[in-house]
Design an enzyme around this catalytic site. Structure first.
Site, PDB file in Angstrom:
ATOM      1  N   SER A 231       0.859  -1.173   0.000  1.00  0.00           N
ATOM      2  CA  SER A 231       0.000   0.000   0.000  1.00  0.00           C
ATOM      3  C   SER A 231       0.903   1.233   0.000  1.00  0.00           C
ATOM      4  O   SER A 231       1.860   1.302  -0.765  1.00  0.00           O
ATOM      5  CB  SER A 231      -0.946  -0.028   1.203  1.00  0.00           C
ATOM      6  OG  SER A 231      -1.753   1.127   1.270  1.00  0.00           O
TER       7      SER A 231
ATOM      8  N   TYR B 242      -4.854   8.336  -5.689  1.00  0.00           N
ATOM      9  CA  TYR B 242      -3.867   7.380  -5.173  1.00  0.00           C
ATOM     10  C   TYR B 242      -4.085   7.131  -3.683  1.00  0.00           C
ATOM     11  O   TYR B 242      -4.100   5.986  -3.225  1.00  0.00           O
ATOM     12  CB  TYR B 242      -2.467   7.923  -5.432  1.00  0.00           C
ATOM     13  CG  TYR B 242      -1.340   7.002  -5.044  1.00  0.00           C
ATOM     14  CD1 TYR B 242      -0.990   5.925  -5.850  1.00  0.00           C
ATOM     15  CD2 TYR B 242      -0.586   7.225  -3.891  1.00  0.00           C
ATOM     16  CE1 TYR B 242       0.064   5.086  -5.512  1.00  0.00           C
ATOM     17  CE2 TYR B 242       0.465   6.400  -3.545  1.00  0.00           C
ATOM     18  CZ  TYR B 242       0.791   5.338  -4.357  1.00  0.00           C
ATOM     19  OH  TYR B 242       1.833   4.509  -4.018  1.00  0.00           O
TER      20      TYR B 242
ATOM     21  N   LYS C  39      -5.092   3.519  -2.019  1.00  0.00           N
ATOM     22  CA  LYS C  39      -4.192   2.867  -1.069  1.00  0.00           C
ATOM     23  C   LYS C  39      -4.854   2.690   0.297  1.00  0.00           C
ATOM     24  O   LYS C  39      -4.558   1.719   1.018  1.00  0.00           O
ATOM     25  CB  LYS C  39      -2.898   3.664  -0.944  1.00  0.00           C
ATOM     26  CG  LYS C  39      -2.019   3.602  -2.197  1.00  0.00           C
ATOM     27  CD  LYS C  39      -1.646   2.188  -2.568  1.00  0.00           C
ATOM     28  CE  LYS C  39      -0.607   2.126  -3.672  1.00  0.00           C
ATOM     29  NZ  LYS C  39      -0.251   0.735  -4.052  1.00  0.00           N
TER      30      LYS C  39
END
Length: 269
Positions: A142, A157, A161
């Site tokens: 992650s 993003y 994650k």
């Protein structure tokens, strides 16, 4: 005793960066490594480097955000090598537009597909065999952006994650008593090619102070090689040096902003 000897490992994003480093290290420990990515030629180069060192590796090109590609990949591994022992979900993609004000829907979805949907598809595909054998390890890379989202990695993003971190926790709590180990690794800034796409790409001297791909790869190997009785649920890997990112954040705020909005930026400068 080498706990990784002859283990079948799938590593996504294996053509460069963390994935390449992890694949090399797994092979050095005697594992049989399936290198997955989109660029077959790049994967074959990594496989060649592994084989020159006496390791065993296979290059497999796939779009892992597509269920049909994932099903074909896992079926091929099972038929050619055997059931998957370790899955390393490493492939990642960041958007070029970082501010949620400007990002287009298609770009947002692309980031979610690679960073989150692919992890779901791959994990779902390898689980039946792992559950039948009551043995298997799923490790997902992650990011610290899951905990501290900002304009450095961007809105899409960070959200992806964070989602994958939650999903790995779900796998852990749901299947730990079935012999499945699920681990989430959260690196800070890592000196990988993804840095080239930053709004303000870091200078070489700055990148040298970041976490390096080999550092995260060693963390992956640690999580994979511990006795089956032990699981590292979550591991954070950060640069020791805390750098000033204020300029990067400001650059990210305005990257790909519509021309009509640049006047707003100019009034703030």
């Amino acid at each position: 005793m080498n706990s990784l000897q002859d283990k079948i490992v799938i590593v996504t994003g294996a053509g460069s960066g963390i994935g390449k480093s992890a694949a090399l290290m797994f092979a050095q420990r005697g594992a049989r490594v399936v290198l997955v990515g989109r660029r077959k030629a790049v994967l074959e180069d990594v496989a060649g480097a592994i084989e020159k060192q006496g390791g065993r590796a296979w290059a497999y090109a796939a779009h892992i955000e597509k269920k049909s590609d994932v099903a074909a990949l896992v079926s091929w591994v099972q038929q050619q090598l055997g059931p998957v022992d370790i899955l390393v979900n490493n492939a990642g993609s960041a958007s070029k537009t970082l501010n949620v004000r400007w990002i287009e829907e298609a770009e947002w979805e692309q980031v979610q597909d690679v960073n989150l949907k692919a992890v779901f598809l791959l994990s779902q595909a390898v689980l039946p065999d792992m559950l039948a054998r009551r043995d298997g390890t799923i490790i997902t890379v992650s990011s610290l952006a899951a905990l501290r989202p900002n304009l450095l990695g961007g809105a899409a993003y960070g959200a992806a994650k964070a989602g994958v971190r939650n999903f790995m926790a779900y796998l852990h709590t749901t299947f730990r008593n079935n012999g499945i180990r699920a681990t989430c690794i959260l690196p800070g800034e890592v000196n990988t090619p993804i840095m080239d796409n930053r709004a303000n790409p870091p200078a070489p001297a700055v990148r040298e102070q970041m976490v390096q791909p080999d550092d995260v790869a060693q963390a992956i190997l640690l999580c994979a090689s511990l006795p089956a009785r032990t699981v590292i649920e979550e591991l954070r890997v950060a640069p020791t040096l805390l750098r000033d990112i204020s300029g990067d954040l400001e650059a990210g705020r305005w990257k790909n902003a519509p021309p009509s909005c640049l006047a707003e930026r100019d009034t703030l400068l």
